[in-house]
Design an enzyme around this catalytic site. Structure first.
Site, PDB file in Angstrom:
ATOM      1  N   ARG A 137      38.817  48.591  44.781  1.00  0.00           N
ATOM      2  CA  ARG A 137      39.467  48.290  43.511  1.00  0.00           C
ATOM      3  C   ARG A 137      38.649  48.881  42.370  1.00  0.00           C
ATOM      4  NH1 ARG A 137      41.192  41.913  44.491  1.00  0.00           N
ATOM      5  NH2 ARG A 137      42.343  42.296  46.420  1.00  0.00           N
ATOM      6  N   ARG A 175      32.091  40.860  42.171  1.00  0.00           N
ATOM      7  CA  ARG A 175      33.214  41.749  41.837  1.00  0.00           C
ATOM      8  C   ARG A 175      32.741  43.195  41.990  1.00  0.00           C
ATOM      9  NH1 ARG A 175      37.701  40.279  38.840  1.00  0.00           N
ATOM     10  NH2 ARG A 175      36.597  38.447  38.076  1.00  0.00           N
ATOM     11  N   GLU A 210      36.413  31.643  43.088  1.00  0.00           N
ATOM     12  CA  GLU A 210      37.472  31.979  44.051  1.00  0.00           C
ATOM     13  C   GLU A 210      36.901  32.705  45.257  1.00  0.00           C
ATOM     14  OE1 GLU A 210      40.985  35.234  44.604  1.00  0.00           O
ATOM     15  OE2 GLU A 210      40.381  34.739  42.555  1.00  0.00           O
ATOM     16  N   SER A 227      42.759  33.480  48.078  1.00  0.00           N
ATOM     17  CA  SER A 227      43.987  33.258  47.316  1.00  0.00           C
ATOM     18  C   SER A 227      45.144  33.374  48.296  1.00  0.00           C
ATOM     19  CB  SER A 227      44.098  34.298  46.204  1.00  0.00           C
ATOM     20  OG  SER A 227      45.125  33.969  45.308  1.00  0.00           O
ATOM     21  N   ARG A 235      32.029  37.504  49.315  1.00  0.00           N
ATOM     22  CA  ARG A 235      31.875  36.267  48.551  1.00  0.00           C
ATOM     23  C   ARG A 235      31.454  35.110  49.451  1.00  0.00           C
ATOM     24  NH1 ARG A 235      35.984  35.835  43.385  1.00  0.00           N
ATOM     25  NH2 ARG A 235      35.607  37.942  42.583  1.00  0.00           N
TER      26      ARG A 235
END
Length: 427
Positions: free
Chosen positions: A260, A275, A347, A350, A390
């Site tokens: 990403r 991130r 988070e 999801s 994560r």
């Protein structure tokens, strides 16, 4: 994508759903284009019928020895008019398609109202954060002290938002992925897939990353895209397919690198592994019939929770607000794990029910039970099971010891080749 017939029949509900996402009403624009499109199609069909009738008359006149020149001129004019109408109809149809592809899914009635993540609603907490009587370090400090997490070296090779893991930390990340895959395949009924990580335009279009989020994706010189999540590859396994209802649900899982650009995250989480431009994730995707999708979302969320429970990590479940759910999502639950180094929940998974939104974009349908007529769009769901990087962050921070070492969670020990504790590097 949205069903045009449904919008015709429910324009107020369509606009109300968009309003909950803080978007302006669109039914008027959509239905105006739709009316123009149908009017043009009607003209085309009428003209086609007239042309067919005139062509028959030409044949009859010639058969009878008459002069058909006038009729032939009229048919030629009809042909030109039809070509113009076909071009007009295609342009309108393309405009409708472009418009609908840019409109997000509508939120479920039970999705909390709100404008952002600040309006998400906590549903429950599981596990209590450990109380410590010593200074807690974050994963960056821990990883660098352990000698297995290298950011400066990664920056030299690739730039910002990359990391290198070595030694026991690299093995710990691999162990996490193995635990997740083994759990999902052996206990949760998912089929493991090793999919492509380079995909065509239509794959990203089908799951909703294109056209709206092109700037967040990496594109190669030969017009392939690096996947932002294995959801893209796994969901597209059923693109342009007609499935048998008796074969549903289908459940897939994959461990892949994800890529990403984080174009919309400038300045956010620039430190550490939270991130990154490249990261690893175990993804879950379900293809179900409409009557199965609500229950499947709860099941998928429980599968993701099961990994956190095996690792004995404190977490909470959040219902995302209408202003925070993703573009393709109808309803989303986030799992947020406790990170003592940041003193907050972040988070880690999801899980979303997209209903038929992606299926309509992909052309994924199924035949209902025997005796039923026609086909219907499937429902698709996706969820992280979990984000591996994560999860590594969460393990490091929650299993840190006062001396700077990190205890290996019991669930990971079978994958660690006898390593039970990772100690700081000795200079």
């Amino acid at each position: 994508m949205h069903d045009l017939k449904w919008i015709r029949e429910n324009p107020e509900a369509f606009d109300a759903g968009l309003g909950r996402r803080r978007l302006k009403a669109q039914s008027g624009v959509v239905l105006d284009l739709d009316a123009r499109n149908r009017s043009t199609l009607t003209k085309l069909q009428t003209l086609q019928a007239q042309r067919n009738e005139s062509s028959k008359k030409i044949g009859q006149v010639k058969k009878e020895g008459g002069n058909a020149d006038e009729l032939m001129v009229a048919v030629a004019a009809m042909k030109d008019e039809m070509a113009a109408l076909e071009g007009e109809q295609k342009a309108i149809s393309d405009e409708i398609q472009t418009l609908l592809l840019g409109i997000p899914n509508l939120p479920h009635d039970d999705v909390p109202d709100g404008m952002s993540e600040d309006d998400n609603v906590e549903l429950r907490r599981v596990g209590d954060p450990k109380i410590r009587n010593y200074d807690v370090k974050d994963h960056v400090s821990l990883g660098e002290a352990l000698g297995g997490m290298k950011f400066e070296e990664a920056a030299k090779i690739s730039g910002a938002r990359f990391s290198i893991l070595t030694g026991p930390l690299a093995r710990l990340e691999r162990a996490l992925a193995q635990l997740m895959l083994d759990t999902h395949t052996q206990e949760n009924g998912y089929t493991e897939v090793n999919p492509p990580v380079l995909v065509k335009d239509n794959a990203l279009l089908g799951t909703g990353q294109l056209p709206k989020f092109a700037d967040d994706q990496y594109r190669t010189q030969d017009d392939l895209w690096l996947i932002p999540t294995a959801e893209v590859s796994l969901t597209n396994l059923v693109a342009d397919s007609i499935l048998n209802g008796s074969d549903l649900p289908l459940r897939f899982t994959a461990f892949t690198p994800c890529f990403r650009r984080e174009a919309g995250a400038a300045g956010k989480d620039t430190r550490g592994m939270i991130r990154q431009h490249q990261f690893e994730k175990v993804e879950m995707v379900s293809i179900v019939s409409p009557d199965q999708s609500a229950e499947e979302l709860d099941r998928m969320t429980a599968c993701a929770e099961g990994i956190l429970q095996k690792l004995e990590l404190p977490y909470r479940i959040m219902a995302l607000s209408a202003g925070d759910i993703g573009f393709s999502a109808h309803r989303t639950y986030d799992l947020e794990v406790w990170l003592p180094g940041q003193n907050l929940y972040r988070e880690i998974s999801s899980c979303s029910n997209c209903q038929d939104f992606q299926a309509l974009r992909m052309g994924a349908r199924y035949k209902p039970e025997e005796g039923a007529k026609g086909t219907k769009p499937v429902h698709t769901l996706n969820g992280s099971g979990l984000a591996v990087g994560r999860t590594l962050v969460a393990v490091l921070e929650n299993y840190q010891q006062e001396d700077g070492s990190v205890e290996v969670p019991q669930a990971l020990k079978p994958y660690m080749g006898g390593i039970e504790n990772i100690s700081p590097a000795v200079n």
